[in-house]
Design a protein around this motif. Structure first.
Motif, PDB file in Angstrom:
ATOM      1  N   LEU A  14      28.849  36.186  30.792  1.00  0.00           N
ATOM      2  CA  LEU A  14      29.259  37.392  30.063  1.00  0.00           C
ATOM      3  C   LEU A  14      28.093  37.951  29.262  1.00  0.00           C
ATOM      4  O   LEU A  14      27.902  39.177  29.204  1.00  0.00           O
ATOM      5  CB  LEU A  14      30.433  37.079  29.136  1.00  0.00           C
ATOM      6  N   GLU A  15      27.324  37.079  28.629  1.00  0.00           N
ATOM      7  CA  GLU A  15      26.161  37.534  27.865  1.00  0.00           C
ATOM      8  C   GLU A  15      25.159  38.253  28.765  1.00  0.00           C
ATOM      9  O   GLU A  15      24.602  39.291  28.396  1.00  0.00           O
ATOM     10  CB  GLU A  15      25.499  36.336  27.171  1.00  0.00           C
ATOM     11  N   GLU A  16      24.939  37.715  29.955  1.00  0.00           N
ATOM     12  CA  GLU A  16      24.031  38.354  30.917  1.00  0.00           C
ATOM     13  C   GLU A  16      24.577  39.707  31.372  1.00  0.00           C
ATOM     14  O   GLU A  16      23.821  40.672  31.549  1.00  0.00           O
ATOM     15  CB  GLU A  16      23.823  37.431  32.120  1.00  0.00           C
ATOM     16  N   LEU A  17      25.899  39.790  31.547  1.00  0.00           N
ATOM     17  CA  LEU A  17      26.533  41.056  31.929  1.00  0.00           C
ATOM     18  C   LEU A  17      26.253  42.132  30.882  1.00  0.00           C
ATOM     19  O   LEU A  17      25.840  43.254  31.215  1.00  0.00           O
ATOM     20  CB  LEU A  17      28.042  40.851  32.095  1.00  0.00           C
ATOM     21  N   PHE A  18      26.457  41.806  29.609  1.00  0.00           N
ATOM     22  CA  PHE A  18      26.259  42.799  28.546  1.00  0.00           C
ATOM     23  C   PHE A  18      24.790  43.183  28.410  1.00  0.00           C
ATOM     24  O   PHE A  18      24.471  44.318  28.047  1.00  0.00           O
ATOM     25  CB  PHE A  18      26.833  42.280  27.222  1.00  0.00           C
ATOM     26  N   GLU A  19      23.901  42.256  28.716  1.00  0.00           N
ATOM     27  CA  GLU A  19      22.480  42.579  28.676  1.00  0.00           C
ATOM     28  C   GLU A  19      22.146  43.668  29.679  1.00  0.00           C
ATOM     29  O   GLU A  19      21.409  44.621  29.374  1.00  0.00           O
ATOM     30  CB  GLU A  19      21.654  41.313  28.971  1.00  0.00           C
ATOM     31  N   VAL A  20      22.707  43.568  30.901  1.00  0.00           N
ATOM     32  CA  VAL A  20      22.459  44.587  31.926  1.00  0.00           C
ATOM     33  C   VAL A  20      23.197  45.875  31.586  1.00  0.00           C
ATOM     34  O   VAL A  20      22.673  46.981  31.782  1.00  0.00           O
ATOM     35  CB  VAL A  20      22.879  44.076  33.328  1.00  0.00           C
ATOM     36  N   LEU A  21      24.418  45.757  31.049  1.00  0.00           N
ATOM     37  CA  LEU A  21      25.185  46.951  30.675  1.00  0.00           C
ATOM     38  C   LEU A  21      24.437  47.811  29.665  1.00  0.00           C
ATOM     39  O   LEU A  21      24.540  49.040  29.675  1.00  0.00           O
ATOM     40  CB  LEU A  21      26.545  46.549  30.103  1.00  0.00           C
ATOM     41  N   ASN A  22      23.675  47.170  28.799  1.00  0.00           N
ATOM     42  CA  ASN A  22      22.938  47.915  27.776  1.00  0.00           C
ATOM     43  C   ASN A  22      21.840  48.802  28.366  1.00  0.00           C
ATOM     44  O   ASN A  22      21.311  49.673  27.676  1.00  0.00           O
ATOM     45  CB  ASN A  22      22.334  46.948  26.751  1.00  0.00           C
ATOM     46  N   PHE A  23      21.503  48.593  29.645  1.00  0.00           N
ATOM     47  CA  PHE A  23      20.518  49.458  30.302  1.00  0.00           C
ATOM     48  C   PHE A  23      21.148  50.790  30.735  1.00  0.00           C
ATOM     49  O   PHE A  23      20.432  51.728  31.075  1.00  0.00           O
ATOM     50  CB  PHE A  23      19.927  48.775  31.533  1.00  0.00           C
ATOM     51  N   GLY A  24      22.482  50.856  30.757  1.00  0.00           N
ATOM     52  CA  GLY A  24      23.177  52.051  31.247  1.00  0.00           C
ATOM     53  C   GLY A  24      23.782  52.875  30.130  1.00  0.00           C
ATOM     54  O   GLY A  24      23.491  52.684  28.947  1.00  0.00           O
ATOM     55  N   ASN A  25      24.672  53.789  30.504  1.00  0.00           N
ATOM     56  CA  ASN A  25      25.228  54.762  29.558  1.00  0.00           C
ATOM     57  C   ASN A  25      26.655  54.450  29.114  1.00  0.00           C
ATOM     58  O   ASN A  25      27.235  55.217  28.343  1.00  0.00           O
ATOM     59  CB  ASN A  25      25.216  56.163  30.191  1.00  0.00           C
ATOM     60  N   TYR A  26      27.226  53.353  29.603  1.00  0.00           N
ATOM     61  CA  TYR A  26      28.652  53.141  29.350  1.00  0.00           C
ATOM     62  C   TYR A  26      28.952  51.802  28.679  1.00  0.00           C
ATOM     63  O   TYR A  26      30.090  51.346  28.692  1.00  0.00           O
ATOM     64  CB  TYR A  26      29.428  53.232  30.665  1.00  0.00           C
ATOM     65  N   SER A  27      27.961  51.165  28.085  1.00  0.00           N
ATOM     66  CA  SER A  27      28.192  49.830  27.504  1.00  0.00           C
ATOM     67  C   SER A  27      29.238  49.860  26.393  1.00  0.00           C
ATOM     68  O   SER A  27      29.951  48.875  26.177  1.00  0.00           O
ATOM     69  CB  SER A  27      26.874  49.243  26.975  1.00  0.00           C
ATOM     70  N   ASP A  28      29.344  50.987  25.679  1.00  0.00           N
ATOM     71  CA  ASP A  28      30.317  51.087  24.582  1.00  0.00           C
ATOM     72  C   ASP A  28      31.761  51.048  25.085  1.00  0.00           C
ATOM     73  O   ASP A  28      32.676  50.792  24.296  1.00  0.00           O
ATOM     74  CB  ASP A  28      30.101  52.370  23.776  1.00  0.00           C
ATOM     75  N   GLN A  29      31.957  51.318  26.369  1.00  0.00           N
ATOM     76  CA  GLN A  29      33.318  51.303  26.929  1.00  0.00           C
ATOM     77  C   GLN A  29      33.804  49.895  27.233  1.00  0.00           C
ATOM     78  O   GLN A  29      34.989  49.688  27.475  1.00  0.00           O
ATOM     79  CB  GLN A  29      33.364  52.117  28.227  1.00  0.00           C
TER      80      GLN A  29
END
Length: 465
Positions: free
Chosen positions: A267-282
């Motif tokens: 899960l931590e790795e998932l959020f790390e990659v999500l932070n590269f995009g525009n929708y991590s706040d969702q």
């Protein structure tokens, strides 16, 4: 047929006719969804409505005595065949059949109807449309699952939802699997425990409902009884305490099982990659999400609306997840004998439609036709010339199909069809090479009729449509 023998029109429960604005909105949603699937690099796949029953397996049913109770199955001679209940099992069969021809990373989307023989109500149907996209092959899980989360957000926003109207909840099934190992829960009870945990946020459950399913049994409002997992009080209590934890750091600190820790790290790795995009706040964590199907074994996702929808009685209801899915490593190995990992999500199109029909923020472009009235049968050729000109200019149009009806009845028909404009031409118009238009959507009492030279038809009519 006498009066007593007349059939009463109707449908079985869980099935629905869709028409007019509702069907147009559904088609709009489908166009947006498919456009986004293609934009994210997924290829289309269509599979038959029926699969061989043994290929489908029994993933849904909670009735141990009838493991295929939630599917529609038919005798087809030597083998039974089953209407597909999801799009994942057909994908697994297709990949196993065609593995040599497919790329090493196969990204496919499918938009088709599925069938479930289960209790219906509040946007739960027995036939409904799913829109799935899956990534099959050896990939970096964090990247693949982040891509799916971004796709969900992008698609729902493009469908017309605002960002504060939905939340993408993610978890990892390994977190709960590690807890189950620590509690030494027998293998034959594990899927029941998973399904009980997954129901925490479902309407009418909560911690009390989950506790009942973890222990002996649960009786719902209708009196129906669901057998529980028969855990001890200590086992059930530790699971309920786990369900109260909402923070990833707190979870990592308090649960040291290696499988649980692996799920947390993923899960931590998932959020790390999500932070590269525009929708991590969702995207938010929700550790109670484990998905009820037993082929999931890692990342899990459920997308929930942040507003209540209303049923036909006007009562607010929670319709559940509108987009869900997760990671699976052994679904395809049932056929191949070799594990081919995959991950995917599924949008419940009709459930999304149910909610969006209640929002005023989405407009559907209803292009009702212009009506060409038939004033005199001897000018039928002229009316068809007008009709042909309209259609050549991509203007939706129709001619009234009964020349014996008077103008009043033709206009009544046009009003019921909500036609924007009527073409009304009689002998004087054809003699003077002119056309008369009547604005059918104008306010009563106003002069809603104009006459102009025939060559101006297209420019004039576009003012009203």
């Amino acid at each position: 047929m006498n009066k007593e023998n007349k059939l009463i029109p109707g449908l079985p429960s869980g099935f629905e006719d869709r028409w007019n604005k509702k069907l147009l909105l559904k088609k709009r949603l489908l166009r947006v969804i498919e456009k986004n699937f293609i934009k994210y690099g997924f290829d289309p796949l269509e599979t038959p409505s029926f699969e061989i029953s043994e290929n489908i397996g029994s993933f849904l049913a909670e009735d141990e005595n009838n493991p295929m109770s939630d599917v529609f199955t038919f005798d087809d001679g030597e083998k039974n065949i089953t209407l597909r209940y999801d799009l994942s099992s057909p994908l697994a069969r297709f990949v196993a059949q065609n593995n040599q021809e497919l790329p090493s990373i196969y990204k496919r989307y499918a938009i088709q109807n599925v069938f479930r023989n289960e209790k219906s109500g509040n946007a739960r149907y027995r036939e409904f449309t799913q829109a799935d996209c899956d990534i099959v092959g050896n990939v970096n899980p964090a990247q693949a699952n982040a891509e799916l989360c971004n796709l969900i957000s992008n698609t729902l926003v493009d469908c017309g939802l605002k960002k504060d109207q939905f939340t993408i909840n993610v978890s990892n099934r390994k977190i709960v699997q590690g807890l189950i190992e620590d509690l030494k829960i027998e293998k034959d009870k594990q899927i029941k425990v998973m399904r009980a945990i997954d129901k925490l946020d479902k309407p009418g459950f909560g911690l009390k409902g989950v506790e009942e399913l973890l222990k002996k049994e649960r009786k719902d409002k209708s009196g129906a009884i669901t057998k529980g997992a028969n855990l001890s009080d200590v086992q059930a209590s530790k699971i309920l305490n786990f369900l109260r934890i909402k923070d990833l750091k707190e979870l990592k600190k308090n649960f040291k099982n290696p499988v649980t820790q692996e799920g947390i790290e993923e899960l931590e790795e998932l959020f790390e990659v999500l932070n590269f995009g525009n929708y991590s706040d969702q995207v938010k964590t929700n550790f109670t999400i484990v998905r009820g199907l037993d082929y999931y074994d890692g990342f899990c996702v459920e997308t929930n609306l942040n507003f209540k929808a209303k049923n036909i009685k006007g009562k607010e209801v929670d319709i559940g997840s509108i987009c869900s899915g997760g990671q699976y490593n052994k679904l395809i190995s049932r056929f191949k004998g070799v594990d081919i990992p995959g991950t995917g999500v599924s949008i419940g199109v009709d459930r999304l439609l149910f909610a969006m029909m209640q929002l005023n923020q989405i407009e559907v472009d209803i292009q009702n036709p212009v009506i060409v009235c038939v004033m005199d049968e001897k000018y039928l050729k002229n009316y068809y010339e007008i009709l042909d000109n309209l259609r050549k200019n991509n203007i939706n149009s129709e001619i009234f199909l009964d020349s014996k009806k008077n103008l009043g009845k033709q206009l009544n028909y046009a009003n019921k069809r909500e036609c924007p404009v009527a073409v009304i031409c009689g002998e004087n118009e054809f003699k003077d090479n002119k056309i008369t238009l009547k604005n059918l959507l104008g306010a009563k009492g106003e002069n809603n009729q104009i006459t102009f030279p025939k060559e101006n038809l297209i420019n004039e009519i576009k003012k009203f449509i």
